[in-house]
Design a protein around this motif. Structure first.
Motif, PDB file in Angstrom:
ATOM      1  N   TRP B  24       0.845  -1.203   0.000  1.00 43.78           N
ATOM      2  CA  TRP B  24       0.000   0.000   0.000  1.00 43.78           C
ATOM      3  C   TRP B  24       0.880   1.252   0.000  1.00 43.78           C
ATOM      4  N   SER B  25       1.799   1.275   0.932  1.00 43.98           N
ATOM      5  CA  SER B  25       2.659   2.434   1.109  1.00 43.98           C
ATOM      6  C   SER B  25       3.625   2.605  -0.071  1.00 43.98           C
ATOM      7  N   LEU B  26       4.090   1.473  -0.610  1.00 43.70           N
ATOM      8  CA  LEU B  26       5.008   1.509  -1.763  1.00 43.70           C
ATOM      9  C   LEU B  26       4.318   2.137  -2.975  1.00 43.70           C
ATOM     10  N   ILE B  27       3.043   1.808  -3.166  1.00 49.01           N
ATOM     11  CA  ILE B  27       2.307   2.372  -4.313  1.00 49.01           C
ATOM     12  C   ILE B  27       2.099   3.881  -4.127  1.00 49.01           C
ATOM     13  N   VAL B  28       1.874   4.300  -2.888  1.00 54.14           N
ATOM     14  CA  VAL B  28       1.781   5.743  -2.619  1.00 54.14           C
ATOM     15  C   VAL B  28       3.089   6.425  -2.997  1.00 54.14           C
ATOM     16  N   SER B  95       0.280  13.971  -1.425  1.00 51.68           N
ATOM     17  CA  SER B  95       1.615  13.795  -1.998  1.00 51.68           C
ATOM     18  C   SER B  95       2.347  15.131  -2.082  1.00 51.68           C
ATOM     19  N   ALA B  96       1.616  16.170  -2.506  1.00 49.41           N
ATOM     20  CA  ALA B  96       2.252  17.477  -2.645  1.00 49.41           C
ATOM     21  C   ALA B  96       2.713  17.998  -1.292  1.00 49.41           C
ATOM     22  N   GLU B  97       1.916  17.711  -0.252  1.00 46.44           N
ATOM     23  CA  GLU B  97       2.284  18.179   1.080  1.00 46.44           C
ATOM     24  C   GLU B  97       3.547  17.479   1.579  1.00 46.44           C
ATOM     25  N   ALA B  98       3.664  16.187   1.243  1.00 43.98           N
ATOM     26  CA  ALA B  98       4.812  15.422   1.727  1.00 43.98           C
ATOM     27  C   ALA B  98       6.081  15.694   0.929  1.00 43.98           C
ATOM     28  N   SER B  99       5.937  16.150  -0.312  1.00 44.43           N
ATOM     29  CA  SER B  99       7.094  16.229  -1.206  1.00 44.43           C
ATOM     30  C   SER B  99       8.257  17.081  -0.690  1.00 44.43           C
ATOM     31  N   PRO B 100       8.015  18.304  -0.194  1.00 43.36           N
ATOM     32  CA  PRO B 100       9.174  19.089   0.265  1.00 43.36           C
ATOM     33  C   PRO B 100       9.944  18.367   1.372  1.00 43.36           C
ATOM     34  N   ARG B 101       9.208  17.733   2.272  1.00 45.81           N
ATOM     35  CA  ARG B 101       9.858  17.018   3.365  1.00 45.81           C
ATOM     36  C   ARG B 101      10.746  15.893   2.842  1.00 45.81           C
ATOM     37  N   ILE B 102      10.311  15.261   1.743  1.00 45.04           N
ATOM     38  CA  ILE B 102      11.079  14.153   1.186  1.00 45.04           C
ATOM     39  C   ILE B 102      12.232  14.658   0.315  1.00 45.04           C
ATOM     40  N   TYR B 103      11.957  15.616  -0.564  1.00 42.45           N
ATOM     41  CA  TYR B 103      12.911  15.916  -1.642  1.00 42.45           C
ATOM     42  C   TYR B 103      13.783  17.148  -1.397  1.00 42.45           C
ATOM     43  N   ASP B 104      13.399  18.042  -0.470  1.00 39.15           N
ATOM     44  CA  ASP B 104      14.222  19.250  -0.274  1.00 39.15           C
ATOM     45  C   ASP B 104      15.629  18.864   0.180  1.00 39.15           C
ATOM     46  N   VAL B 219      13.501   6.315  -2.484  1.00 36.62           N
ATOM     47  CA  VAL B 219      12.503   7.296  -2.019  1.00 36.62           C
ATOM     48  C   VAL B 219      11.653   6.678  -0.916  1.00 36.62           C
ATOM     49  N   HIS B 220      11.267   5.403  -1.140  1.00 34.20           N
ATOM     50  CA  HIS B 220      10.379   4.763  -0.174  1.00 34.20           C
ATOM     51  C   HIS B 220      11.066   4.561   1.183  1.00 34.20           C
ATOM     52  N   SER B 221      12.312   4.095   1.166  1.00 38.16           N
ATOM     53  CA  SER B 221      13.040   3.878   2.433  1.00 38.16           C
ATOM     54  C   SER B 221      13.195   5.206   3.191  1.00 38.16           C
ATOM     55  N   TRP B 222      13.548   6.237   2.460  1.00 41.67           N
ATOM     56  CA  TRP B 222      13.738   7.562   3.041  1.00 41.67           C
ATOM     57  C   TRP B 222      12.415   8.110   3.591  1.00 41.67           C
ATOM     58  N   ARG B 223      11.357   7.983   2.793  1.00 43.72           N
ATOM     59  CA  ARG B 223      10.053   8.496   3.200  1.00 43.72           C
ATOM     60  C   ARG B 223       9.542   7.765   4.445  1.00 43.72           C
ATOM     61  N   ARG B 224       9.697   6.435   4.453  1.00 36.87           N
ATOM     62  CA  ARG B 224       9.240   5.661   5.616  1.00 36.87           C
ATOM     63  C   ARG B 224       9.927   6.084   6.892  1.00 36.87           C
ATOM     64  N   LEU B 225      11.231   6.346   6.797  1.00 36.52           N
ATOM     65  CA  LEU B 225      11.986   6.730   7.993  1.00 36.52           C
ATOM     66  C   LEU B 225      11.593   8.148   8.435  1.00 36.52           C
ATOM     67  N   LEU B 226      11.504   9.048   7.461  1.00 31.62           N
ATOM     68  CA  LEU B 226      11.127  10.440   7.783  1.00 31.62           C
ATOM     69  C   LEU B 226       9.817  10.511   8.547  1.00 31.62           C
ATOM     70  N   PHE B 227       8.842   9.676   8.123  1.00 25.91           N
ATOM     71  CA  PHE B 227       7.512   9.800   8.698  1.00 25.91           C
ATOM     72  C   PHE B 227       7.348   9.003  10.001  1.00 25.91           C
ATOM     73  N   ARG B 228       8.454   8.488  10.497  1.00 19.29           N
ATOM     74  CA  ARG B 228       8.403   7.842  11.819  1.00 19.29           C
ATOM     75  C   ARG B 228       8.650   8.836  12.946  1.00 19.29           C
ATOM     76  N   HIS B 229       8.946  10.099  12.599  1.00 23.56           N
ATOM     77  CA  HIS B 229       9.134  11.105  13.660  1.00 23.56           C
ATOM     78  C   HIS B 229       8.558  12.430  13.182  1.00 23.56           C
ATOM     79  N   PRO B 230       8.284  13.370  14.097  1.00 21.35           N
ATOM     80  CA  PRO B 230       7.712  14.651  13.668  1.00 21.35           C
ATOM     81  C   PRO B 230       8.712  15.462  12.840  1.00 21.35           C
ATOM     82  N   ASP B 231       8.153  16.317  12.004  1.00 23.73           N
ATOM     83  CA  ASP B 231       8.941  17.157  11.099  1.00 23.73           C
ATOM     84  C   ASP B 231       9.361  18.416  11.861  1.00 23.73           C
TER      85      ASP B 231
END
Lengths: 269, 269
Positions: B24-28, B95-104, B219-231
């Protein structure tokens, strides 16, 4: 209060409101208002005459001076057949710190401010928070937060610190800062300051010592009320708080009752 | 993963670390990285080929797509003998909301921030504080304080609010934000990103689909780890946190593995 004018007695009655002020505190007000400078001193005779006009007996004054010496506020020495009293460096510093809060026409307290926070239920930082409160410089907000003036201190002793640029203050905190009892005292003081002003408008001019005494009673009433709550921006006080109006009335009143020079008080004594 | 190169398999092993990602998360992640634009769509065949390269079976993909449709992330329609899938407006917004947190490349989060506080032990505002936490936009600090991004909201529902210009963050709060377990995951990810980079440096070039798949796994490994703690700004993380290094390594890696256009993915499928 023998030998005083009717105008004086009417005004003084309002500023004492029947209750006798604590003499210790009244003498602090007198020195802070009239003799805060280095080298300023007041003779025992002049002080006795001034407090006598406010209904204080000489023995009560002597006891209060003794306590003030013991607490490090006042120093005294024999001078001819009488005595001379003056603020210690500590007493001068305390007076200087309190003066803006008492005499400033507008109390802006624009900041910055800072919050210190402990970890909450698990007790992390609880002891450090209590340490901050013991300094007397912080307002407790619940059990986990304290609010202090100025930028963040360098050493927070393990507390979470936040420097604050803007507040929004709810009713429950406003009522904690200034509860109903103190709100009522502000309303009463506002009425008294207006009444004293009206009495002075109507009556013949006061003599120099009467002027000084009414001024000092007004300063003392205002100071006593101010120091019953923390020194915070207006936004921390409940709706309907009469503080800013009292401040204007107080400043107008003391402006028309200028402190006589120490030499005039000594000459009249 | 049949028909893939050794370089691909070595790199993919590191990015999956033996564990199977939640489909599920991988497809997101895939839609967020490759098809976030309005009008973007991916065919079932291309999606199946991509997730197949990451070890996901077609049935698992179909189950995940069903759940994503039910949750409002994805919309689908039949197209000839196959199907077409795209992000709903809700999915695109998330997705747009999460993108800066992932890609900046640099996550500055310069503020402002704000604190909301309840009255503490007597429970004043406790319910309102829990309401703020339910939005998912706040970090709880103890039981009386929550921290959120941006300026003070207009309606604080009776909480005490403070807009913050500067923080000083103690160890206990840093370890709450990023506990030892997540610290270790960052260190592990840093090592893996370095190893994948070295494998790509050594091996022959990947084909377009392999490039896309390694990119998506990273991207998925990075995103999963990022979203395990507050931004939160770096100052909220413990000493030794590898977050900023991971971010640079991740950005360098995805820069050398550009997302192929959707047309190339479809052509390869």
């Amino acid at each position: 209060m023998q030998g005083t004018s009717q105008t004086y007695r009417d005004a003084a009655d309002l500023m004492t409101r029947g209750e006798s002020h604590r003499v210790w505190s009244l003498i602090v007000t007198i020195f802070g208002d009239m003799a805060q400078g280095a080298g300023d001193a007041i003779s025992g005779a002049a002080l006795s005459r001034l407090v006598g006009m406010m209904g204080v007996r000489p023995e009560a004054m002597r006891v209060a001076l003794h306590r003030l010496r013991k607490d490090g506020w006042i120093d005294s020495r024999r001078e001819g057949r009488g005595s001379l009293h003056w603020l210690t460096p500590f007493g001068r510093a305390q007076s200087a710190e309190a003066s803006p809060r008492i005499y400033d026409r507008v109390r802006s307290l624009s900041g910055p401010w800072h919050l210190l926070m402990s970890g909450g239920a698990d007790g992390t930082g609880r002891v450090q928070l209590e340490g901050a409160l013991l300094t007397g410089d912080y307002l407790p907000i619940g059990s986990q937060v304290v609010l202090g003036q100025g930028p963040l201190p360098n050493d927070l002793h393990g507390l979470f610190g936040a420097e604050v640029s803007r507040f929004q203050v709810p009713g429950w905190l406003r009522h904690q800062v200034c509860p109903a009892e103190i709100m009522a005292l502000y309303s009463a003081l506002e009425a008294d300051l207006r009444a004293v002003t009206a009495i002075l408008d109507r009556g013949p001019p006061l003599c120099a010592l009467e002027t000084a005494a009414i001024r000092l009673l007004a300063v003392h009433s205002w100071r006593r009320l101010l120091f019953r709550h923390p020194d915070l921006p207006d936004a921390f006080f409940p709706e309907g708080w009469r503080g800013p109006d009292c401040r204007i009335l107080f400043c107008d009143l003391v402006a028309r009752l200028p402190a006589p020079g120490l030499d005039r008080v000594e000459a009249a004594a």
